[in-house]
Design a protein around this motif. Structure first.
Motif, mmCIF file in Angstrom:
data_model
loop_
_atom_site.group_PDB
_atom_site.id
_atom_site.type_symbol
_atom_site.label_atom_id
_atom_site.label_comp_id
_atom_site.label_asym_id
_atom_site.label_seq_id
_atom_site.Cartn_x
_atom_site.Cartn_y
_atom_site.Cartn_z
ATOM 1 N N UNK A 85 -2.837 19.126 43.352
ATOM 2 C CA UNK A 85 -4.013 18.589 44.020
ATOM 3 C C UNK A 85 -3.744 18.127 45.434
ATOM 4 N N UNK A 86 -2.519 18.335 45.910
ATOM 5 C CA UNK A 86 -2.158 17.910 47.260
ATOM 6 C C UNK A 86 -2.763 18.854 48.299
ATOM 7 N N UNK A 87 -3.047 18.296 49.462
ATOM 8 C CA UNK A 87 -3.545 19.105 50.570
ATOM 9 C C UNK A 87 -2.419 19.960 51.127
ATOM 10 N N UNK A 88 -2.622 21.275 51.121
ATOM 11 C CA UNK A 88 -1.660 22.182 51.738
ATOM 12 C C UNK A 88 -1.892 22.211 53.238
ATOM 13 N N UNK A 89 -3.134 22.390 53.626
ATOM 14 C CA UNK A 89 -3.491 22.422 55.042
ATOM 15 C C UNK A 89 -4.999 22.273 55.166
ATOM 16 N N UNK A 90 -5.436 21.808 56.329
ATOM 17 C CA UNK A 90 -6.869 21.626 56.578
ATOM 18 C C UNK A 90 -7.187 22.046 58.013
ATOM 19 N N UNK A 91 -8.260 22.804 58.134
ATOM 20 C CA UNK A 91 -8.778 23.144 59.453
ATOM 21 C C UNK A 91 -10.062 22.357 59.656
ATOM 22 N N UNK A 92 -9.994 21.359 60.533
ATOM 23 C CA UNK A 92 -11.112 20.436 60.687
ATOM 24 C C UNK A 92 -12.309 21.081 61.379
ATOM 25 N N UNK A 93 -12.060 22.015 62.271
ATOM 26 C CA UNK A 93 -13.149 22.612 63.053
ATOM 27 C C UNK A 93 -13.140 24.127 62.900
ATOM 28 N N UNK A 94 -13.199 24.561 61.649
ATOM 29 C CA UNK A 94 -13.159 25.993 61.362
ATOM 30 C C UNK A 94 -14.361 26.718 61.959
ATOM 31 N N UNK A 95 -15.525 26.096 61.881
ATOM 32 C CA UNK A 95 -16.767 26.646 62.432
ATOM 33 C C UNK A 95 -17.466 25.554 63.227
ATOM 34 N N UNK A 96 -18.415 25.973 64.030
ATOM 35 C CA UNK A 96 -19.232 25.013 64.769
ATOM 36 C C UNK A 96 -20.454 24.591 63.974
ATOM 37 N N UNK A 97 -20.663 25.197 62.806
ATOM 38 C CA UNK A 97 -21.772 24.836 61.921
ATOM 39 C C UNK A 97 -21.236 24.753 60.497
ATOM 40 N N UNK A 98 -22.079 24.313 59.589
ATOM 41 C CA UNK A 98 -21.692 24.129 58.195
ATOM 42 C C UNK A 98 -21.136 25.415 57.599
#
Length: 356
Positions: A85-98
Motif C-alpha cells: 500500500x506504499x506510494x511508489x510514485x506520484x505525479x501531482x500535475x499529470x493533467x491540467x484538468x481532472x
C-alpha cells in the motif's frame, strides 16, 4: 445471486488483477480499496489507501499487477504498491484538468484522459509523457486500444469518436458530431467494427477505416444511457445502463439477447472481467460491488449469431480518413456523470511520477 461487497461509498472504477484473485476499486472519497476474493469464502479487503484529495475516478493494475495506478480530479496520477500500500510514485500535475480515465496499452505504456478532452500516453519505464493528443472539446469518457494497428480510440462528451495513431504521433481521424455524449467504446467483429454507447442509449456502429460517420445505429436500449461496455466475444457485448440493468447485446445482427444482472435501478458505473473470466464485476450508485459467476448469468443466452466478419485486412489501418481540419464544437453544458468533485487546474508536466 451475486457476491456483494459493501464499499461504503460510491465507486467510480474497478479493475481485476491480471493473474491473481484481487480487485481494485476507486471511490468518490479518494480512497483505493483492494479485495481478495475466492470461490469458497467471502471477499476480504486487504488494502485501503487514501490515494487522492478528491475522488478516485480511475484505477488500473500495471506492471504485471505489482502496482495500481489511480487518477483523480486533483489532477494527480498515483502508483501504489499492491503488497504494502506504499506510494511508489506520484505525479501531482499529470493533467491540467481532472483525470477521468486510465487504460493499459502495453507492458510499460499507459494512457490517461481528462475532463478537457486531452489524452496523454506515458512510458512508465522512462517515466515520461511520450504523446499528447488535444483532440476533444469535452471530457474523455472511455478509451480502447487496437494493439495490432497501434491505434488508440477514445469517446468524449463532445459527441465524437477519435482515433490516435501512436506510430505517427497524430490524430488520425475524428468522427462527425453525433449530437449525443459518447460514453463507452469497444472494438468488435475481429477489428472490423467499433461500437460506441451514448447518453441516450443509442449504440453507434462504425466500420474500421470509415470513422467519419457511423454505419449503423442500435436503439433498443434507449432511453437508458449505455455508460459502460465489455466485449464478451466478437459478436456479443455486456452493457451497463443508468436503469441498473446489465444486458447481453448481440452485434450484427443487433439485438438485446437478454438481461443478465442488475443493480436495483441504480446506474451502473463500471464493469470488468476477472483474470480467468470466471467473474463479472460490476459497480453502481448503490455503493455495492457485485461479483457475478459469468457462466451462471450467461446460461441460456447461447450464441446463435453468425460471425460474418473475418480478421481485419492488414492494410486497412492505413486507409483511414485523416482529419486535418480543426474541430469547431460548441462546448455547451455537459452532463456530470462523476459526482461531488471540485475541479483544479494545475500546470502540466512531462515527468512521469516524480519520485517522492
Amino acid at each position: 445471486m451475486a457476491t456483494e461487497i459493501n464499499l461504503g461509498s460510491l465507486a467510480f472504477d474497478i479493475d481485476f488483477h491480471p493473474s491473481n484473485n484481487l480487485l481494485a476499486a476507486g471511490l468518490i472519497t479518494g480512497h483505493l480499496h483492494l479485495y481478495r476474493y475466492s470461490v469458497d469464502s467471502e471477499p476480504v479487503r486487504v488494502l485501503e489507501v487514501n490515494a487522492h484529495t478528491e475522488s478516485c475516478r480511475a484505477a488500473r493494475f500495471i506492471n504485471g499487477g505489482h502496482a495500481v495506478l489511480t487518477g483523480s480530479p486533483d489532477c494527480s496520477i498515483l502508483a501504489t504498491d499492491v503488497e504494502t500500500g506504499a506510494t511508489i510514485a506520484r505525479l501531482e500535475n499529470a493533467h491540467e484538468a481532472a483525470v477521468n480515465r486510465l487504460i493499459n496499452l502495453a507492458e510499460s505504456t499507459v494512457a490517461s484522459g481528462d475532463d478537457d478532452g486531452v489524452i496523454k500516453v506515458w512510458d512508465t519505464r522512462e517515466r515520461s509523457c511520450c504523446n499528447t493528443f488535444d483532440v476533444h472539446e469535452d471530457y474523455i469518457s472511455d478509451m480502447t486500444f487496437a494493439s495490432d494497428a497501434m491505434k488508440l480510440l477514445a469517446t468524449s462528451g463532445d459527441g465524437t469518436l477519435s482515433v490516435c495513431n501512436l506510430r505517427r504521433n497524430k490524430v488520425q481521424v475524428q468522427s462527425e458530431f453525433s449530437e449525443d455524449e459518447l460514453l463507452s467504446v469497444v472494438i468488435m467483429k475481429n477489428g472490423r467494427k467499433v461500437v460506441c454507447g451514448s447518453q441516450t442509449g443509442v449504440m453507434l456502429l462504425y466500420s474500421w477505416g470509415c470513422f467519419k460517420d457511423c454505419s449503423d445505429r442500435f436503439v433498443d436500449l434507449s432511453p437508458n444511457s449505455v455508460d459502460t461496455m465489455l466485449k464478451l466475444d466478437e459478436d456479443r457485448i455486456i452493457t451497463g445502463s443508468e436503469n441498473g440493468i446489465i444486458n447481453l447485446v448481440g452485434i450484427l445482427p443487433n439485438r438485446i439477447l437478454q438481461p443478465i444482472a442488475e443493480h436495483s435501478e441504480y446506474p451502473v458505473e463500471g464493469l470488468a472481467f476477472s483474470h480467468d473470466r470466471k467473474y463479472l464485476g460490476s459497480i453502481a450508485h448503490d455503493q455495492v460491488l457485485k461479483l457475478w459467476d459469468l457462466d451462471n448469468i450467461l446460461q441460456g443466452s447461447g450464441s446463435s449469431q453468425t460471425n460474418c466478419a473475418g480478421a481485419r485486412d492488414s492494410d486497412d489501418d492505413d486507409e483511414m480518413d485523416v482529419d486535418d481540419e480543426s474541430s469547431n464544437f460548441n462546448k455547451g453544458t455537459k452532463t456530470k456523470r462523476k459526482l461531488g468533485n471540485n475541479e483544479h487546474a494545475l500546470g502540466g508536466s512531462n515527468d512521469f511520477f516524480a519520485d517522492l
